[in-house]
Design an enzyme around this catalytic site. Structure first.
Site, short mmCIF file in Angstrom:
data_model
loop_
_atom_site.label_atom_id
_atom_site.label_comp_id
_atom_site.label_asym_id
_atom_site.label_seq_id
_atom_site.Cartn_x
_atom_site.Cartn_y
_atom_site.Cartn_z
N ASP A 308 0.88 -1.17 0.00
CA ASP A 308 0.00 0.00 0.00
C ASP A 308 0.92 1.23 0.00
OD1 ASP A 308 -2.22 1.83 0.54
OD2 ASP A 308 -3.33 0.10 1.25
N HIS A 342 1.37 1.75 -3.34
CA HIS A 342 0.31 2.54 -3.97
C HIS A 342 0.79 3.97 -4.21
CE1 HIS A 342 -3.29 -0.21 -2.73
NE2 HIS A 342 -2.46 -0.76 -3.57
#
Length: 562
Positions: A308, A342
């Protein structure tokens, strides 16, 4: 003269010996001092924690490094004895040290020697529910594997590895795995949801979200007893330090976390250097480091490869974050490398307490979904301001090299809807304390080779992004620079080469200055929206008369070319 020369030589030798004998903390303090020089904001230099020259080897407290024996009690006793003695190092030698949660104490340096692996247990029973803060809200969660509350002078150092047994906790989405990997995962145990799309470690974890919703809708705040039925779902962050002062993370690898990897919350004077943070690319909520409502932080020479956001700044969510009112501020991030994630560097989406006085410099992002990521949504409130980012190099970015998204809805960048779709559906609403504000953000010497979008600046109709500077930005991308609801933007001495569409797309954008811009050939700019006006272009070579395209509702007087 001869005696004077001899005394001079002795003095030089003595000073040399003093320099060589300097403790590591002095060297680190000098480094941190250098990173805090000439900042565009006032910041106190974080103090490096120091510790007495005393070692407490965990083997002296009964620890066995065979990967089978539980060493929870040995860690507890070693840390307790170290703290009682006034501080020192708790030494973890080479070996695999299986353990339950480790709770730090003030004046303790948890030191992992080369070859040491702290392997946290995957037995959920060892992680009771405790009061915590996760995703910007107070809630009960399972105990974090490595934790400490309201401590001073703590450190985690050395060249070993800390593993959070994340595979025992995390759900896994089928589309993120190969057919063979999925088959092996399902065969290992756990359960697959009725749709066949997600593997869960237990049925309790799989049903956790729906059961938690039912508990909250009952009208009563569920306590520890009620939440036992969803405990497997309440994954902890791996490293949780809350309200701590003078914190040092130096050297180890932090990997395989149940949720976020490292989460300093409400901490002050934090130095993070030379660490490696790893999570599988498919790990749900597998952030690298999340600095939440912290101040006076220096993070440098560290590597991230996670599932992430890699390096993320937060400050609480919605009303809770606004009432707590503690910004993340005075942060320097330098000389870091991010592989998968991310976002390479991210602010938000939980930024309701504000984020300000941030410097990011000399970082490399290779293959991150987004390079520089700014995200929020209506309801957050909060102000993000005085952000200075320079000398960032990016390569192979699947979505946007630079992305401002004020319609964040929780989706990964590669799964999110387009900025054009969000903008076309947007309706202006009244400005309130719930309106997020992003302003005074300066980006300089930013380069990217290969991205879908070079830059997306997307504000809100009622609160445009304001005072954004793009200086010496060089990019090759499929699409160029897109702006939706932005004002007071400057693009200076930049070069953006695109293979599709205009180099610059404007929608409801005003007061844009473009100076010394190179874009190759084709369409320089497409304008849309009745608020689009006050666009000035200087020292920019246009490719023919049709270099600028005016959409419906935009006056040709909106653009001035000098």
């Amino acid at each position: 003269m001869k005696k004077r020369s001899q005394w001079f030589i002795v003095l030089v030798l003595a000073l040399s010996l003093i320099a060589v004998a300097q403790p590591p903390s002095v060297k680190i303090q000098d480094e941190v001092q250098s990173y805090c020089k000439d900042l565009p904001f006032n910041m106190s230099v974080p103090a490096i924690p120091t510790f007495p020259d005393r070692d407490f080897n965990i083997t002296k407290f009964g620890a066995l490094g065979d990967g089978l024996h539980s060493n929870t009690e040995a860690f507890r006793r070693a840390i307790e004895e170290c703290s009682k003695a006034g501080g020192g190092r708790v030494v973890v030698p080479s070996g695999m040290w299986l353990t339950g949660p480790i709770t730090m104490r003030s004046n303790v340096n948890l030191h992992l020697e080369t070859g040491a692996l702290i392997q946290f247990s995957g037995n959920f029973d060892e992680y009771p529910l405790v009061d915590a803060t996760y995703e910007g809200q107070p809630q009960l969660r399972c105990t974090s594997p490595l934790n400490g509350n309201r401590l001073e002078n703590i450190a985690v150092t050395g060249e070993g590895v800390i593993d959070g047994a994340g595979e025992a906790w995390r759900p896994v989405k089928k589309f993120k795995m190969t057919a063979t990997e999925w088959k092996e995962l399902v065969a290992s145990g756990g359960v697959v949801d009725p749709s066949g799309s997600t593997w869960w470690p237990s049925e309790q974890a799989m049903n956790g979200e729906s059961n938690l919703r039912k508990l909250r809708e009952s009208g009563k705040t569920p306590g520890k007893k009620e939440l036992e039925v969803v405990r497997d779902y309440l994954r902890p962050v791996m490293v949780s330090f809350v309200e701590c002062r003078n914190v040092l993370l130096d050297g180890p690898t932090f990997q395989n976390s149940p949720a976020w990897n490292i989460h300093p919350l409400l901490c002050e004077n934090v130095v993070v250097r030379n660490i490696t943070v790893r999570n599988p690319w498919y790990s749900q909520n597998g952030d690298g480091i999340d600095l939440e409502s912290c101040r006076n932080v220096v993070l440098y020479r560290s590597n991230f490869d996670v599932g992430d956001d890699a390096i993320c700044l937060k400050s609480g969510r919605d009303e809770f974050g606004r009432k707590r009112g503690r910004a993340t501020e005075n942060v320097v991030i330098a000389d870091c490398v991010v592989y998968h994630g991310h976002g390479g560097f991210t602010i938000g989406s939980e930024m309701s307490g504000g984020v300000r006085n941030i410097k990011v410099v000399n970082c490399l992002f290779i293959g991150t979904d987004v390079g520089l990521r700014f995200k929020s949504t209506r309801g957050r409130g909060g102000v993000v301001e005085n952000i200075h980012i320079s000398d960032v190099v990016m390569k192979h970015i699947p979505t946007s090299a630079i992305d401002f998204n004020l319609y964040y809805g929780g989706k990964a960048p590669t799964e999110d809807e387009s900025a054009e779709d969000k903008s076309s559906a947007a309706k202006e609403v009244p400005v309130t304390e719930q309106t997020p504000r992003f302003r005074d953000i300066y980006l300089k010497n930013i380069s990217c080779t290969g991205a879908r979008d070079a830059v997306i600046l997307q504000g809100l109709p009622e609160m445009p992004l304001s005072n954004i500077s793009l200086d010496h930005v060089t990019m090759t991308a499929t699409k160029g620079i897109s702006m939706f609801d932005a004002k007071d933007v400057k693009i200076t001495n930049s070069r953006v080469l695109v293979s599709s569409g205009p180099a610059i797309l404007l929608n409801q954008t005003s007061k844009l200055s473009v100076v010394g811009f190179e874009y190759g050939r084709g369409l320089l700019m497409r304008l849309a929206g009745n608020k689009t006006k006050d666009i000035e272009i200087k020292n920019t070579k246009l490719d023919g008369e049709r270099s600028i395209e005016f959409g419906r509702g935009v006056s040709k007087d909106a653009v001035r070319i000098k």
